[in-house]
Design a protein around this motif. Sequence first.
Motif, short mmCIF file in Angstrom:
data_model
loop_
_atom_site.label_atom_id
_atom_site.label_comp_id
_atom_site.label_asym_id
_atom_site.label_seq_id
_atom_site.Cartn_x
_atom_site.Cartn_y
_atom_site.Cartn_z
N SER A 102 5.05 6.86 7.05
CA SER A 102 4.90 5.62 7.80
C SER A 102 4.39 4.48 6.94
O SER A 102 4.68 3.31 7.19
CB SER A 102 3.98 5.83 9.01
OG SER A 102 2.70 6.28 8.60
N HIS A 197 2.24 13.61 18.62
CA HIS A 197 1.99 13.92 17.21
C HIS A 197 1.38 15.32 17.09
O HIS A 197 0.55 15.72 17.91
CB HIS A 197 1.02 12.90 16.61
CG HIS A 197 1.56 11.50 16.60
ND1 HIS A 197 2.24 10.97 15.53
CD2 HIS A 197 1.50 10.52 17.53
CE1 HIS A 197 2.57 9.72 15.81
NE2 HIS A 197 2.15 9.42 17.01
N PHE A 205 -3.10 10.66 14.29
CA PHE A 205 -2.47 10.06 15.46
C PHE A 205 -2.68 10.90 16.71
O PHE A 205 -2.83 10.36 17.81
CB PHE A 205 -0.98 9.86 15.19
CG PHE A 205 -0.68 8.75 14.23
CD1 PHE A 205 -0.92 7.43 14.57
CD2 PHE A 205 -0.16 9.02 12.99
CE1 PHE A 205 -0.65 6.40 13.69
CE2 PHE A 205 0.12 8.00 12.09
CZ PHE A 205 -0.13 6.68 12.44
N VAL A 227 6.57 10.15 11.97
CA VAL A 227 6.85 9.03 12.86
C VAL A 227 8.35 8.76 12.94
O VAL A 227 8.88 8.45 14.02
CB VAL A 227 6.09 7.77 12.38
CG1 VAL A 227 6.53 6.54 13.17
CG2 VAL A 227 4.59 7.97 12.52
N VAL A 243 3.18 4.91 18.36
CA VAL A 243 3.49 4.83 16.93
C VAL A 243 2.77 3.64 16.31
O VAL A 243 2.39 2.69 17.00
CB VAL A 243 5.02 4.68 16.70
CG1 VAL A 243 5.76 5.89 17.23
CG2 VAL A 243 5.55 3.39 17.32
N ALA A 247 6.27 1.17 12.35
CA ALA A 247 7.45 1.96 12.72
C ALA A 247 8.60 1.07 13.17
O ALA A 247 9.77 1.45 13.06
CB ALA A 247 7.10 2.96 13.80
#
Length: 297
Positions: A102, A197, A205, A227, A243, A247
Amino acid sequence: MSYTLDQVRALVAVAEELHFGRAAERLQMTQPPLSRQIQRLEAAVGVPLLTRSNRRVELTDAGRAFLDEARRIIAIADGAPQIARTIAAGLSGVVRIGFTASSAFTLLGPVLARISESLPNVTIELREMVTKHQLEALTQNTIDVAVGRPPFDPAIFASTRIHRERLLAALPLGHLLARRTSPIGVEDLVHEDIIMHSPVEARYFSDIATRMMPITRWKQRYTVSQVSTMVALVAAGCGVALVPESAAALGVSGVTYAPVVTSEPRPIELHAVWRADDARPLTRRIVHELRRATEDC
């Protein structure tokens, strides 16, 4: 028998001047010790490198071949102190950086461009991995700096925050919540199919999501570690996901994003992490440049 750098320099001087007197003057020495240097070099190499007469000096075939290598040896020897100084100052060398996928969406490219501009003599090796694996790699000394998510054990790792961003809800295109003009609250997601997650591979996350609302209240359908996988599942209509703002840079069609109500405006953190016992100037220099490069991000 081995030869010395002074003997190699003597051979180069004589080969370029083709005259012992001029070569001795160039080396700021007298002719007899210069002749002895050449003799010792030839004894060490085991073949004649020069042919001498009263009027001229010439290289043998072996001497011409040796001359090319001799010049390389001198260039390396003369450059070594500068190389040592730049490495000691953290201005050159190789640094291995681990990063989360990410972080590459929007941050990594510009940051590396800035570092390359500031440290043109540093070679950067990049390795994509989740934060858990980055910390393992730091411990095993297979990377030097990690770009990942907290938490970190301060007894083992040193760290500094380099970036913060918002938390978004990734929604299938046309989803009712995408029409909202105000940020989405977690209660709005209670009846949604949630793509969660992984609590092991993406602990950071996962912890954020469970702090926002107990896991028992989520309708959890899928658990993933990346992600990018999450966003792809949203695009396929498999559910919604929480997210990082970066993202959205993936540009996956069929997905729209909406801000989520959080206690902090930008709760998602990214840190530079390194071993607490790593005293290499290059490591500290890279961390400094990471901080500096992300100030505008």
